[in-house]
Scaffold this motif. Structure first.
Motif, mmCIF file in Angstrom:
data_model
loop_
_atom_site.group_PDB
_atom_site.id
_atom_site.type_symbol
_atom_site.label_atom_id
_atom_site.label_comp_id
_atom_site.label_asym_id
_atom_site.label_seq_id
_atom_site.Cartn_x
_atom_site.Cartn_y
_atom_site.Cartn_z
ATOM 1 N N ALA A 28 0.832 -1.210 0.000
ATOM 2 C CA ALA A 28 0.000 0.000 0.000
ATOM 3 C C ALA A 28 0.863 1.255 0.000
ATOM 4 O O ALA A 28 1.522 1.583 0.987
ATOM 5 C CB ALA A 28 -0.909 -0.010 1.219
ATOM 6 N N PHE A 29 0.851 1.960 -1.114
ATOM 7 C CA PHE A 29 1.754 3.096 -1.330
ATOM 8 C C PHE A 29 1.567 4.181 -0.276
ATOM 9 O O PHE A 29 2.527 4.818 0.144
ATOM 10 C CB PHE A 29 1.502 3.653 -2.735
ATOM 11 N N SER A 30 0.354 4.399 0.143
ATOM 12 C CA SER A 30 0.072 5.503 1.050
ATOM 13 C C SER A 30 0.552 5.249 2.475
ATOM 14 O O SER A 30 0.385 6.103 3.343
ATOM 15 C CB SER A 30 -1.434 5.786 1.065
ATOM 16 N N THR A 31 1.162 4.107 2.724
ATOM 17 C CA THR A 31 1.613 3.797 4.080
ATOM 18 C C THR A 31 3.100 4.043 4.287
ATOM 19 O O THR A 31 3.587 3.884 5.404
ATOM 20 C CB THR A 31 1.313 2.335 4.439
ATOM 21 N N TYR A 32 3.846 4.405 3.253
ATOM 22 C CA TYR A 32 5.277 4.557 3.441
ATOM 23 C C TYR A 32 5.844 5.826 2.808
ATOM 24 O O TYR A 32 5.310 6.380 1.866
ATOM 25 C CB TYR A 32 6.038 3.333 2.944
ATOM 26 N N ALA A 33 6.947 6.269 3.412
ATOM 27 C CA ALA A 33 7.672 7.432 2.911
ATOM 28 C C ALA A 33 8.467 7.063 1.670
ATOM 29 O O ALA A 33 8.770 5.898 1.432
ATOM 30 C CB ALA A 33 8.600 7.962 4.000
#
Length: 124
Positions: A28-33
């Protein structure tokens, strides 16, 4: 696992602009910097910029502050690097990277996932 693919590199004249993209998949892209690094011939890989998971916090190397802008579109699983007022010394292979979590690091050795890199060449 995270897969990263950069695009958008090329040749620009000094003072010009380029926009790099990095498409992510796997987690899930929105979970990591996310971060951008670069490596010039004969030099070590160096931190350029990073952005937190939401896009609300950004960090820049002094050498690019005021000229480069990092952003992300979590709906498209993509992070961008807008590079303006390019200088010859910006010539390098540019890489996007992440450790797959919310941490932001300046040292490249602390990132687990890397794209293949995209060449940016700035001519005088």
């Amino acid at each position: 696992q995270v897969q990263l693919v950069e695009s958008g590199g090329g040749l620009a004249q000094a003072g010009g602009s380029l926009r790099l993209s990095c498409a992510a998949s796997g987690r899930a892209f929105s979970t990591y910097a996310m971060g951008w690094f670069r490596q010039a011939p004969g030099k070590e890989r160096e931190f350029v910029t990073a952005i937190n998971w939401s896009g609300q916090r950004t960090y820049y190397a002094d050498s690019v502050k005021g000229r480069f802008t990092i952003s992300r579109d979590n709906a498209k699983n993509t992070v961008y690097l807008q590079m303006n007022s390019l200088k010859v010394e910006d010539t390098a292979v540019y890489y996007c990277a992440t450790n797959g979590d919310q941490n932001i690091w300046y040292r490249p050795t602390l990132y687990a996932y890397w794209g293949q890199g995209t060449q940016v060449t700035v001519s005088s």
